[in-house]
Design an enzyme around this catalytic site. Structure first.
Site, PDB file in Angstrom:
ATOM      1  N   CYS A   2      51.078  65.709  36.737  1.00 28.02           N
ATOM      2  CA  CYS A   2      50.241  66.252  35.664  1.00 28.02           C
ATOM      3  C   CYS A   2      50.817  67.245  34.717  1.00 28.02           C
ATOM      4  CB  CYS A   2      48.852  66.901  36.221  1.00 28.02           C
ATOM      5  SG  CYS A   2      47.991  66.061  37.558  1.00 28.02           S
ATOM      6  N   ARG A  27      54.545  63.058  32.859  1.00 24.53           N
ATOM      7  CA  ARG A  27      54.205  63.837  34.088  1.00 24.53           C
ATOM      8  C   ARG A  27      53.036  63.234  34.641  1.00 24.53           C
ATOM      9  NH1 ARG A  27      56.305  69.385  33.923  1.00 24.53           N
ATOM     10  NH2 ARG A  27      54.625  69.785  35.700  1.00 24.53           N
ATOM     11  N   TRP A  74      47.928  62.916  37.000  1.00 27.21           N
ATOM     12  CA  TRP A  74      48.440  62.048  37.874  1.00 27.21           C
ATOM     13  C   TRP A  74      47.480  62.156  39.070  1.00 27.21           C
ATOM     14  CZ3 TRP A  74      50.747  62.467  42.879  1.00 27.21           C
ATOM     15  CH2 TRP A  74      51.369  61.386  43.113  1.00 27.21           C
ATOM     16  N   ASN A  98      46.999  71.842  37.421  1.00 28.40           N
ATOM     17  CA  ASN A  98      48.255  71.276  38.034  1.00 28.40           C
ATOM     18  C   ASN A  98      48.037  71.607  39.390  1.00 28.40           C
ATOM     19  OD1 ASN A  98      48.499  69.886  35.690  1.00 28.40           O
ATOM     20  ND2 ASN A  98      50.513  70.936  35.183  1.00 28.40           N
ATOM     21  N   GLY A  99      48.718  70.815  40.057  1.00 29.43           N
ATOM     22  CA  GLY A  99      48.891  71.219  41.577  1.00 29.43           C
ATOM     23  C   GLY A  99      47.662  70.905  42.551  1.00 29.43           C
ATOM     24  N   GLU A 485      69.850  54.298  46.307  1.00 26.50           N
ATOM     25  CA  GLU A 485      69.434  54.673  45.032  1.00 26.50           C
ATOM     26  C   GLU A 485      69.208  53.261  44.183  1.00 26.50           C
ATOM     27  OE1 GLU A 485      68.470  56.660  41.510  1.00 26.50           O
ATOM     28  OE2 GLU A 485      68.610  57.257  43.673  1.00 26.50           O
ATOM     29  N   LYS A 489      65.409  52.579  42.632  1.00 25.63           N
ATOM     30  CA  LYS A 489      65.116  52.057  41.406  1.00 25.63           C
ATOM     31  C   LYS A 489      64.553  50.848  41.234  1.00 25.63           C
ATOM     32  CE  LYS A 489      66.549  55.789  39.515  1.00 25.63           C
ATOM     33  NZ  LYS A 489      66.019  56.193  40.573  1.00 25.63           N
ATOM     34  N   GLU A 492      60.857  51.215  42.319  1.00 20.64           N
ATOM     35  CA  GLU A 492      60.128  52.181  41.390  1.00 20.64           C
ATOM     36  C   GLU A 492      59.519  51.468  40.328  1.00 20.64           C
ATOM     37  OE1 GLU A 492      61.768  56.704  41.156  1.00 20.64           O
ATOM     38  OE2 GLU A 492      63.221  55.244  40.928  1.00 20.64           O
ATOM     39  N   HIS A 508      72.760  44.905  63.008  1.00 15.03           N
ATOM     40  CA  HIS A 508      71.976  45.886  63.838  1.00 15.03           C
ATOM     41  C   HIS A 508      70.490  45.895  63.464  1.00 15.03           C
ATOM     42  CE1 HIS A 508      75.580  47.350  65.937  1.00 15.03           C
ATOM     43  NE2 HIS A 508      75.779  48.030  64.699  1.00 15.03           N
ATOM     44  N   LYS A 608      57.036  62.108  36.963  1.00 15.46           N
ATOM     45  CA  LYS A 608      58.305  62.496  36.887  1.00 15.46           C
ATOM     46  C   LYS A 608      58.550  63.651  37.446  1.00 15.46           C
ATOM     47  CE  LYS A 608      62.406  62.467  34.930  1.00 15.46           C
ATOM     48  NZ  LYS A 608      63.345  61.368  35.450  1.00 15.46           N
TER      49      LYS A 608
END
Length: 613
Positions: A2, A27, A74, A98-99, A485, A489, A492, A508, A608
């Site tokens: 946010c 954000r 968000w 925010n939060g 990573e 990506k 995402e 395994h 982000k």
């Protein structure tokens, strides 16, 4: 998570708020809204989706005002709907937030018992009603907010306005970042200075628990009802360089900026093939005493920490532990004397990492333990930088794309610099080896530039992923975190389910997933594990898997083998191979996402800067 923008000025700030939201859209982008005070009324516009939708609504309604707050959301509590979009209003009070208010349900029950009606599913609306209720007895808006804040549990930042106070903006910081932009005859707030750079480069950074009252000509900051001073800092205007330029997406631009970003990051520490004498000079006494390292991070930063573990232990024989911050903070880890705690975060505001840091500091102090804390991040003014003993900046510049690219590779460069510095202080690494690694660091930007020349070849490979639903990434040694990573990506931004594995773990369990329809991405630099990796590749092919290999040009892995696609990567030292091999997996994910038509820079459900738990 946010974004907040607000301001009080002599001029109309409608366009300033909209432009600020555009800069904060990384954000949060589920919905956006603004509220302005004009002629004794609260004028509000809210829209689901991106800021462009709100901008059009504002153009149509022509709302203006010189006092206002705005927000890009968000979603946490409640779906992305217009009713759940900020600002929220109670009576003549408007609030952006925010939060998370953790005890919102308890507060909501109390407010409903008092007769307050709720029009949203959010936790934020309780704040608007609480301030409205407090104003029935409080002498002014500031006092009302000061009375409400102790009732709130959680991490949050607030912007609050009221029609009876047309020249006053109240803001609160408690666990969520907030900055004040200082102007002439006008002042502003935002969750990120980036939003305000077009109008000012002078900033006041609020600290935990600060409540501030802004007017056109004054800024007052209060802690526990007492005024305090917060310094005004001038920011280098070059930080504002955050446009896409000639690139289609921020992510692609940021992939291509990595050679320069790494060059900038290492240049702050190196002089020729040696560390600069002033590099982390103030940390030398602490480094001399540490006996182990504990890295705490989330997401991509956690993967960077995993690679650093190999470096700390291989190069300077220093035990290193790496943990996900969201797990670390909720167990009871043993705090060991003479430990260096390293927090890694792009923003320096990641809620779980920040909470883990604070909890560790508290517990160490209570037990009288001697620990050292350090931040590696991309924002010099962030909470983590301010709250740790030492910091090392990644000079990546603004990273707008949600999927981290240059922040990750500059973190790796910074971590290698840290390993070399601690090794030097503790006489744990030979000067000749340090010089060799530094020479390789200087050469890395050129290797990345050469690797980027494979973009067209990687685009061709990506066409084979478009219809796939699953993918495996495999690597060994320091390439295992790069496999993690790469998988992160891909999922995402393309929404393909992907998993990263240590290639030796294939037999395994994951080998059961391999069939004719399962692409398997292999990371194959020229290192001591290459022959074992080739055996793992044979295991995949024997089960009908299709291999997509990023291999060292001297690896001997053939490009003409059936169901084996190879892109050759320029030769790089095995130590720094993780930095270089990040590039092809970033490009692969990018091109797959573009071909699948997803929103590359702002993938669904993600934001982000993760400033909520």
């Amino acid at each position: 998570m946010c974004g907040i923008v607000g301001g009080v000025a002599e001029r109309s700030i409608t366009n300033i708020l909209i432009e600020g939201l555009k800069r904060l859209e990384y954000r949060g982008y589920d919905s956006a809204g603004l509220a302005l005070i004009s002629q004794g009324q609260v004028l509000r516009e809210r829209r689901v989706g991106k800021v462009a939708n709100l901008e059009q609504a504002v153009l149509d309604s022509q709302v203006t005002g010189s006092l206002g707050i705005a927000h890009t959301r968000w979603a946490t509590h409640g779906k992305p709907t217009e009713n759940n979009a900020h600002p929220h209003i109670s009576g003549n009070v408007a609030v952006v937030h925010n939060g998370i208010i953790e005890n919102y349900q308890e507060l909501k029950d109390e407010l409903e018992a008092l007769g307050y009606m709720f029009s949203s599913q959010t936790d934020t609306e309780v704040v608007a009603h609480l301030v409205n209720h407090a104003l029935k007895t409080a002498p002014n808006l500031l006092v009302a907010v000061q009375q409400v804040v102790p009732q709130l549990k959680g991490a949050y930042a607030l912007g609050i306005i009221h029609t009876d106070y047309p020249d006053e903006l109240i803001t609160v910081r408690e666990g969520s970042p907030l900055v004040i932009g200082v102007g002439i005859g006008e002042n502003f707030i935002s969750s990120d200075q980036l939003a305000l750079l077009p109008i000012t480069n002078r900033f006041m950074y609020l600290e935990e628990g600060d409540i501030a009252r802004l007017t056109r000509d004054s800024i007052e900051v209060f802690v526990n009802g007492q005024t305090v001073e917060r310094p005004v800092k001038e920011l280098d205007a070059t930080v504002s360089n955050a446009s896409k330029g000639e690139y289609k997406h921020y992510m692609l631009k940021e992939i291509y900026e990595q050679p320069e970003a790494i060059q900038q990051t290492i240049s702050q520490a190196l002089n020729g093939n040696a560390l600069r004498e002033d590099f982390l000079k103030d940390a030398e006494l602490d480094f001399a005493n540490i006996q182990q390292v504990q890295i705490i991070a989330c997401g991509t930063s956690y993967h960077a920490g995993m690679i650093a573990k190999y470096w700390f232990e291989q190069l300077i024989n220093l035990p290193c532990h790496v943990e996900i911050a969201s797990e670390y903070r909720y167990r009871t880890p043993v705090i060991v004397n003479n430990t260096l705690y390293v927090c890694i975060s792009q923003s320096g505001e990641t809620a779980d990492t920040l909470a883990a840091l604070r909890d560790t500091q508290k517990r160490a102090a209570a037990k009288g333990l001697d620990i050292t804390t350090m931040t590696i991040c991309n924002v010099a003014t962030s909470s983590m930088v301010r709250e740790t003993n030492h910091s090392l900046l990644t000079l990546a510049g603004p990273e707008i794309g949600v999927a981290s690219t240059k922040a990750f590779t500059t973190q790796l460069a910074a971590l290698m610099l840290l390993v070399l510095k601690i090794g030097q202080v503790k006489n744990a690494i030979a000067a000749t080896e340090t010089a060799e690694i530094i020479a390789d660091l200087w050469h890395t930007p050129k290797v990345i530039l050469d690797t980027l020349q494979n973009d067209t070849a990687i685009l061709r490979l990506s066409e084979l992923f478009v219809e796939k639903n699953h993918c495996l990434f495999l690597g060994r040694g320091t390439q295992f975190p790069i496999a993690l990573e790469g998988a992160l990506k891909l999922k995402e931004i393309s929404y393909i389910h992907a998993e990263g594995y240590a290639a030796g773990e294939l037999k395994h369990g994951p080998l059961a997933l391999v069939d004719n329809d399962m692409p398997v991405v292999i990371l194959a630099p020229q290192d001591d594990m290459l022959d074992k990796l080739k055996s793992n590749m044979e295991e995949v092919q024997a089960r009908g898997g299709e291999l997509f290999v990023f291999a060292d040009e001297h690896s001997g892995i053939p490009a003409d083998k059936e169901r084996q696609h190879v892109v050759y990567v320029p030769q790089v030292s095995s130590l720094l191979a993780p930095i270089v091999y990040s590039i092809p997996v970033q490009l692969l994910s990018y091109h797959v996402a573009v071909l699948r038509g997803t929103d590359v820079d702002q993938p669904r459900n993600l934001a982000k800067s993760v400033t909520v738990e």
